[in-house]
Structure formats: C-alpha cells, structure tokens
Scaffold this motif. Structure first.
Motif, PDB file in Angstrom:
ATOM      1  N   ALA A 114       0.834  -1.207   0.000  1.00  0.00           N
ATOM      2  CA  ALA A 114       0.000   0.000   0.000  1.00  0.00           C
ATOM      3  C   ALA A 114       0.866   1.253   0.000  1.00  0.00           C
ATOM      4  O   ALA A 114       0.534   2.251  -0.649  1.00  0.00           O
ATOM      5  CB  ALA A 114      -0.938  -0.008   1.205  1.00  0.00           C
ATOM      6  N   GLU A 115       1.982   1.196   0.711  1.00  0.00           N
ATOM      7  CA  GLU A 115       2.890   2.348   0.743  1.00  0.00           C
ATOM      8  C   GLU A 115       3.526   2.581  -0.626  1.00  0.00           C
ATOM      9  O   GLU A 115       3.623   3.714  -1.099  1.00  0.00           O
ATOM     10  CB  GLU A 115       3.974   2.126   1.798  1.00  0.00           C
ATOM     11  CG  GLU A 115       3.447   2.103   3.235  1.00  0.00           C
ATOM     12  CD  GLU A 115       4.553   1.835   4.236  1.00  0.00           C
ATOM     13  OE1 GLU A 115       5.720   1.682   3.801  1.00  0.00           O
ATOM     14  OE2 GLU A 115       4.261   1.767   5.447  1.00  0.00           O
ATOM     15  N   VAL A 116       3.943   1.500  -1.273  1.00  0.00           N
ATOM     16  CA  VAL A 116       4.580   1.620  -2.590  1.00  0.00           C
ATOM     17  C   VAL A 116       3.587   2.115  -3.637  1.00  0.00           C
ATOM     18  O   VAL A 116       3.917   2.955  -4.484  1.00  0.00           O
ATOM     19  CB  VAL A 116       5.184   0.269  -3.022  1.00  0.00           C
ATOM     20  CG1 VAL A 116       5.700   0.339  -4.456  1.00  0.00           C
ATOM     21  CG2 VAL A 116       6.302  -0.135  -2.073  1.00  0.00           C
ATOM     22  N   LEU A 117       2.360   1.612  -3.558  1.00  0.00           N
ATOM     23  CA  LEU A 117       1.338   1.996  -4.540  1.00  0.00           C
ATOM     24  C   LEU A 117       0.652   3.306  -4.177  1.00  0.00           C
ATOM     25  O   LEU A 117      -0.149   3.825  -4.964  1.00  0.00           O
ATOM     26  CB  LEU A 117       0.274   0.895  -4.651  1.00  0.00           C
ATOM     27  CG  LEU A 117       0.749  -0.459  -5.192  1.00  0.00           C
ATOM     28  CD1 LEU A 117      -0.399  -1.463  -5.148  1.00  0.00           C
ATOM     29  CD2 LEU A 117       1.277  -0.331  -6.611  1.00  0.00           C
ATOM     30  N   ASP A 118       0.939   3.817  -2.983  1.00  0.00           N
ATOM     31  CA  ASP A 118       0.313   5.043  -2.494  1.00  0.00           C
ATOM     32  C   ASP A 118      -1.214   4.900  -2.497  1.00  0.00           C
ATOM     33  O   ASP A 118      -1.949   5.721  -3.047  1.00  0.00           O
ATOM     34  CB  ASP A 118       0.727   6.246  -3.351  1.00  0.00           C
ATOM     35  CG  ASP A 118       0.315   7.575  -2.696  1.00  0.00           C
ATOM     36  OD1 ASP A 118       0.111   7.587  -1.472  1.00  0.00           O
ATOM     37  OD2 ASP A 118       0.182   8.582  -3.426  1.00  0.00           O
ATOM     38  N   GLN A 166      10.189  -1.630  -8.430  1.00  0.00           N
ATOM     39  CA  GLN A 166      10.449  -1.737  -6.995  1.00  0.00           C
ATOM     40  C   GLN A 166       9.932  -3.055  -6.442  1.00  0.00           C
ATOM     41  O   GLN A 166      10.593  -3.727  -5.646  1.00  0.00           O
ATOM     42  CB  GLN A 166       9.778  -0.586  -6.246  1.00  0.00           C
ATOM     43  CG  GLN A 166      10.407   0.774  -6.462  1.00  0.00           C
ATOM     44  CD  GLN A 166       9.725   1.817  -5.594  1.00  0.00           C
ATOM     45  OE1 GLN A 166       9.626   1.668  -4.385  1.00  0.00           O
ATOM     46  NE2 GLN A 166       9.225   2.874  -6.227  1.00  0.00           N
ATOM     47  N   ILE A 167       8.736  -3.418  -6.863  1.00  0.00           N
ATOM     48  CA  ILE A 167       8.112  -4.652  -6.361  1.00  0.00           C
ATOM     49  C   ILE A 167       8.898  -5.873  -6.811  1.00  0.00           C
ATOM     50  O   ILE A 167       9.163  -6.795  -6.029  1.00  0.00           O
ATOM     51  CB  ILE A 167       6.658  -4.731  -6.832  1.00  0.00           C
ATOM     52  CG1 ILE A 167       5.843  -3.568  -6.235  1.00  0.00           C
ATOM     53  CG2 ILE A 167       6.036  -6.070  -6.467  1.00  0.00           C
ATOM     54  CD1 ILE A 167       4.455  -3.441  -6.798  1.00  0.00           C
ATOM     55  N   MET A 168       9.295  -5.880  -8.086  1.00  0.00           N
ATOM     56  CA  MET A 168       9.983  -7.050  -8.608  1.00  0.00           C
ATOM     57  C   MET A 168      11.403  -7.177  -8.068  1.00  0.00           C
ATOM     58  O   MET A 168      11.914  -8.285  -7.886  1.00  0.00           O
ATOM     59  CB  MET A 168      10.008  -6.989 -10.145  1.00  0.00           C
ATOM     60  CG  MET A 168       8.623  -6.986 -10.780  1.00  0.00           C
ATOM     61  SD  MET A 168       7.555  -8.319 -10.174  1.00  0.00           S
ATOM     62  CE  MET A 168       8.442  -9.753 -10.791  1.00  0.00           C
TER      63      MET A 168
END
Length: 731
Positions: free
Chosen positions: A123-127, A170-172
């Motif tokens: 959630a933080e990464v995707l805002d 970032q996720i990968m």
C-alpha cells in the motif's frame, strides 16, 4: 562320606517316555500360532503380488503421466482478445497493454499474518489505502461486501492497474519483501467512446471457480489475463473474441526451478468482431438523447430515463443504440467498490446496467396505431372511408376523450394518423370488440392482438444481446391468467374501501370491484386502450424500431443483429453474419402503401411538424409517428418512431424519453438531431464537438454517413493488426 549313587539316576531316567515316540499332547503351546502366521504371510505375499500387478499393468500409463508431471509444469499463455469494431473499422473496444500488480491468494493465506504485512508495505509503494488492498484479496460471496475478488482463488488477484514502470520495478526487485505479489504486463480492455453503447458492448470479469471447474483445460493453471464476457457483445461472443490459450510445458527440478522448455503451443488470437454500428452515429444518438432529457428536466419533467435505436431497414442491423442512465465500463477493471456496484443496481440511480432499448418495457401510445389501423382494415374497415373524430366517444358505459379534448370532424384514416385522433381508433377498436361478441364472445378473432403479434410485438426480437424483454400484448387468454394471479389483491383492495387501506379514489374503487368480481372479462375499455397503445400493452424501443423498419422496407421483419462479421487477427479469414428474416407483416401491399403515405404526412403537417419545421424534407423526407404514453401518477412518456428517406428508406430511428412530456415536443426533436447528424444537416458550431452553448457558424457539419448509407465493404484487417477503413469512411 557317602559315595555317589549312579544307579538311582539311571532308574529315574528309565521311567521317562521317549520324546520321539510319545504321542503329542493336546494344546501344545505355539503350534496354532505358527500355522496362522504362515497363512498370513502367504496371504500378504498374494496381496502384494496382486497390487504390484495392478500398479504395473492397468495403472502403468496413469503413473507414467504422473511421474512426468512431477518433472514438468504447465503454464497457460493467454490469447489476445479480439477487438470490437464499428462497420467502418473504428474501434469500439480495443486492447491496451498496461502494468498490473497481482496477488497470489494462497501465498498470502499461508503467511503467518495472512499477508497483512505484505499488503501494508505494498500500500505504501502503490500510495493507496491498505483496507482497499485487503478488501480486494477477499473472495466475493453472499455476505462479503465490495471490494472483493469475484474470480477464482487459483488465478492472480488484480490489486492495481496501469502501474508506473518504476513502481513495478520496486516490487519485482524486492521480492523478499513482497512474497506472493507480482507485477507484469496485462492487456486491458479500452473503450475509445467512453460510456457510449456501454450496455451493448458489455464488460469483462474474472472467471469464477464454478466456470473454472467446467473448463477442464484451465483447472490447474489459469491466467488472470484471460477474462470472461459478462454482458453485451462481450458475453454473447465471448468464445470467438477470447480465442484459444496456448500452453508452455516447462521442465523443472525437484526444487521447482525451471531447467528448460519441453513443449510449447502458441495461443490462437481471438477474432475481431465487426459490427453494423457506426461510432459517429452512436455518439450523435447518445448526445441527442441526453440533450432531450436535459431539456425535459429544465421544463420541470422527471425525465428519468430514455432510449434510442437506429436500425438499417434493409438488413435489420443495429447502427446505433443508446440507453440513459448509462455508466463507464472501466468501473469493472480490477474489482469494483461496494458503492459503485450498488449504484449500478440501484433504482435510485436508474439501474444503469439495464438497457432501456432492449430490456425496457413501456406503453407505446400512439406509435402503436399503425398496428391498430392494419387490424381494422384487414378486418373489413375501409381504407378510403370517412371517419368521425369527435372530442370524445362512448365505449361501452365509459366516455373516452381525445387528447386535450380536440376534434377534427370527418376525416380519413390517413388524416387520423397525421393528427393522431384517438377517438377514431377508440371506435375502430369498439367495433372489432363487438364483432367478436363483446362480453360474451364466440370464436373471437382477436384481430388487434393477432395483428400486434404479427408486427413482432409481445415476443423477443432475437437480437444478439442478452436479457431481451418480450414486452406484452394482452389478449382474452392473457387477461384471464392475469386475473387469477391478481384476484386476491384486487378483492382485498375493493373490500377495504376508502378508510381501511383500500382504494381511496372512487374510480379506482370501482375498478377494483370489477377486477375482483369478473376481472377476467375482456371489456370494451380494454379494447379501446389497446387501440392507442395504452392499458396493458408494453413494447421495447427495439421492437418498435423493428416494426417501423418493416413498414419502411416493404413488410420484412428482421431479427436485429449487432454483429456483421468476424475477421481473424491476421485478416485472412472472414466469417460474415448474414441478416436473418423473421417473417412478414400480415397486411396487404395496399394497406402497407397507405400506411407509408400517412406516416409521411406526420412530420410535414401533423403532430411532428414543429420538430421538422426547418428540416430539408424535400431532400430527405421523413416518415414517422408521435406518441405520448400516460400512466397513473406519472408524467407522460414521449415517443417518436420513424424511418428515412421515406421515398427510399435506409434507417429506422426511434426515441423514447420516459416521463418527459409529449412525443411531438420532446421525442421528435431528438430524432431530428439524429437525422441531422447522419445526413450532415446540423449547423456548424465554434466547438468542433458541438458543445452546449457553442455559437452557430455558417455551413453544415460533415455527414456521419457518407452517401447516407452504411459502408458496403468490410474494413480490411492487415497481418500486422492495423485496420483499413472502407472507401469514403477514411479520415
């Protein structure tokens, strides 16, 4: 010291029996147990041998396959879904590749915290909001509110779409922080026209577990890209649009690492669906309908919904189909929140998922008089006769009035259509009712009911869209069935009277008593209401458009079709969808020509003349009929049914504006704007899109239909997937 005595020992031993010759004593310990053990061992050996034979002979192929599967892994390769194109090749629905973040339901469930930590970091990464992400990972069910996942738990759950590449990276790159989360490119449906034709085109949703189990090939692996059509054309032609998924069989080691590829079957792309629709005419139709409803609301009318249909009278194909309220099909992408979902189903929001054109049932009012005139003439009334049009007429024991009490004296049936004289049609219906025997019929003809069904009313048209309504054409049999269903309620209403929750109005009380006692009787008043498309008569806008298309083309009723052809992804294979003739109008050629002449007078000098005052009827003559459907406690609903050019018909255009006023004042102008757009009669504005309030400029707009007709040729799909528009339709 006494000596050792050997003789005594010998004597004692001599008295013992010989073990070899002595008989065995009964019940010697260990003998029976030994026998049983030997039998069990032999039995076990026999069972083991049998089991080994079973595994090595009958089950050999099964376990050989299982052994191979332990060393391989199947991976589904989704096919590219076909586009939905208009008749000229313009995309109505196309594919757009974007980055999508997905979650593995089972991988999250197996984590100690159920995936809470992963989703918090995500959630933080995707805002975005953690609760939103958590909600999307829940499986939908009767007690689960949206957002939730409507698909199978064995396919990737979409959490976010159209993700920026740097976010996906970032996720990968930090997979140890995001176990069970993946980011990859997916093909999403894109709608260039926005809300245009939303109910016609439909939408996609993930496959459900039930559907997954019915599709054996997808039971073990399923791609989140390969979704299922849920409504409209996406649902009806789902299999042809979806294509065939491919398969990659990968070699893996004992740890699950891929070591190579064993076999690969390429996916077969879905076919493109070329429709008979025209994107430009669709836009014109949507705008005209919305403006008509806005105008009615500005006049103080509820104007709660509307629909408009444009058909090609020569083939029965749908050129445009609009329904209001509507919605943006993008709301389905990646799941839908509870409020939006409730709004799509809510009566307060107008149930935008419902297509008023195909599913909406409304009294057709005076547009239905074409059927009544046909029934009367075919039943013996003179086409050339003179009929009285008073302000009111007695039908049985009730007085039925003309609209606003108008009277036109002695007129022809043609004039009765032109000025929409109700009393002429009341009398025609009353005469046919009496010919059938009135209250005590003997072998009644039911001429009006039979003619209405001959026009295609009271049954689905067969259009290639789901959930079509049949409408309703009442008859003596229908009324009896309806009475049996509603009798108890009517009797309760009649018994209650004015002060006990019963019928408060004197007229309603009388009706309730009649319906309770002998409501199965087909009365003169029923016939009178039937004649002008009121009472129990209900039709859909599509049914009415098809009926007027049949009047225009010489009497042929077509099954309406949206699809025109299927074209393979490389353009090499074309599979046309041919027009389907459903029947002929049950009227003579003379009656048909009479109707055509009468309808042509309506825009020139009849009830629609106000809407077509400055329309170039000499260039494109219009034939049509207005209708104003009244209902207890509601505003009148406006209708205009038409076709053009009247001397060489090409299009049938129908508009309905629910609770918006009269047909001539509110519906006919909507149809006028559609014809203006088709033929290029609309004045130019400062705004290229013709926005509200734009000032007129000299000249006319370009016609949406060059030469006033749909393209004769199909658009050409090239091997690279690009589309060439037919001659005359290119930008």
């Amino acid at each position: 010291m006494r000596p050792f005595r050997r003789a005594s020992s010998r004597r004692r031993s001599a008295t013992l029996p010989d073990r070899a010759t002595a008989p065995a004593r009964r019940g010697a310990p260990g003998t029976i147990g030994l026998v049983i053990a030997q039998v069990l061992i032999v039995a076990m050996l026999v069972v083991l041998a049998g089991r080994l034979w079973y595994l090595q002979v009958p089950m050999a192929s099964y376990y050989q396959q299982a052994a191979e599967e332990n060393r391989t892994q199947d991976l589904m390769v989704p096919a590219t879904r076909g586009q939905i194109l208009d008749a000229a090749g313009r995309p109505l629905v196309r594919n757009n590749t974007e980055l999508v973040v997905s979650a593995d339901f089972h991988a999250l469930a197996q984590q100690e915290d159920g995936g809470a930590g992963v989703l918090t970091r995500l959630a933080e990464v995707l805002d975005t909001d953690y609760k939103e992400l958590r909600g999307r990972t829940r499986l939908c069910g009767p007690t689960v509110s949206r957002p939730c996942w409507p698909g199978s738990p064995y396919q990737p759950i979409t959490l976010a779409e159209d993700v920026e590449p740097k976010v996906a990276l970032q996720i990968m790159e930090r997979q140890e922080e995001f176990p069970g989360i993946s980011a990859q490119q997916h093909a999403q449906r894109e709608y260039p026209g926005g809300k245009a034709a939303a109910q016609v085109l439909g939408y996609l949703q993930p496959v459900t577990q039930d559907e997954l189990e019915k599709r054996h090939k997808l039971r073990t692996q399923f791609s989140g890209v390969d979704q299922v059509g849920r409504d409209g054309l996406e649902a009806v032609y789902d299999q042809r649009l979806r294509g065939e998924a491919g398969l990659r069989k990968l070699a893996v080691d004992s740890k699950g690492n891929v070591t190579g590829m064993v076999k690969e079957t390429a996916p077969e792309p879905g076919q493109h669906l070329v429709t008979g629709m025209d994107a430009k005419v669709q836009k014109i139709t949507e705008e005209a309908l919305a403006e008509g409803l806005d105008k009615a609301r500005a006049e103080g009318k509820p104007a709660d919904s509307g629909a408009s249909v444009v058909l090609d009278v020569r083939t029965g194909r749908v050129v445009a189909m609009a329904s209001v309220p509507t919605y943006d099909p993008k709301v389905w992408e990646g799941g839908i929140d509870q409020k939006t979902y409730n709004d799509l189903l809510s009566k307060d929001a107008g149930q935008p998922l419902t297509s008023r054109a195909v599913q909406g049932e409304f009294p057709p009012a005076s547009t239905f008089k074409v059927s009544t005139l046909s029934a009367a003439v075919e039943n013996g009334s003179s086409r050339d006769g003179i009929y009285n049009c008073p302000s009111s007429v007695m039908v049985g024991n009730r007085s039925f009035e003309n609209y606003e009490g108008g009277a036109h004296g002695s007129i022809s049936l043609r004039k009765a259509i032109e000025v929409s004289c109700n009393t002429v049609f009341y009398q025609l219906a009353y005469d046919m009712w009496k010919q059938d025997g009135g209250m005590k019929p003997k072998n009644p003809k039911d001429s009006m009911s039979r003619m209405a069904k001959g026009y295609g009313f009271g049954a689905p048209t067969g259009i290639d869209l789901p959930h079509e309504s049949a409408g309703r054409i009442p008859s003596r049999e229908w009324k009896k069935d309806y009475w049996e269903t509603t009798r108890e309620a009517n009797c309760k209403l009649a018994k209650g009277g004015r002060g006990e929750g019963g019928a408060q109005d004197g007229y309603l009380l009388q009706v309730a008593k009649e319906q309770c006692k002998d409501g199965w009787v087909y009365r003169a008043g029923d016939a009178a209401n039937f004649a002008i498309g009121q009472g129990d008569v209900l039709v859909t806008p599509l049914q009415l458009a098809r009926a007027y298309a049949a009047i225009a083309n010489g009497g042929t009723l077509y099954e309406p079709r949206v699809a025109k052809a299927f074209v393979s992804a490389d353009g090499k294979t074309v599979d046309p969808v041919e027009p389907v003739k459903a029947g002929k109008l049950p009227i003579s050629d003379e009656t048909l020509k009479y109707l055509q002449t009468a309808l042509r007078d309506v825009p020139k000098s009849g009830t629609a003349r106000g809407a077509f005052t400055d329309f170039p009827l000499d260039q494109v003559p219009i034939a049509g009929k207005t209708g104003s459907a009244s209902s207890n406690g509601k505003e009148s609903s406006a209708w205009f049914a038409s076709y053009a050019p009247a001397d060489d018909p090409q299009f049938a255009v129908v508009a309905l504006l629910s609770q918006s006023g009269t047909g001539g004042t509110n519906a006919a102008p909507v149809v006028r704007k559609i014809y203006d757009g088709i033929y290029g009669f609309a004045p130019k504005t400062d705004d290229a899109e013709g926005a509200k309030g734009a000032k007129p400029k000299k000249g006319k707009t370009e016609p949406a239909m060059p030469d006033g007709a749909p393209p004769k040729e199909l658009p050409a799909v090239k091997p690279d997937g690009s589309v060439d528009l037919p001659e005359g339709f290119r930008p």
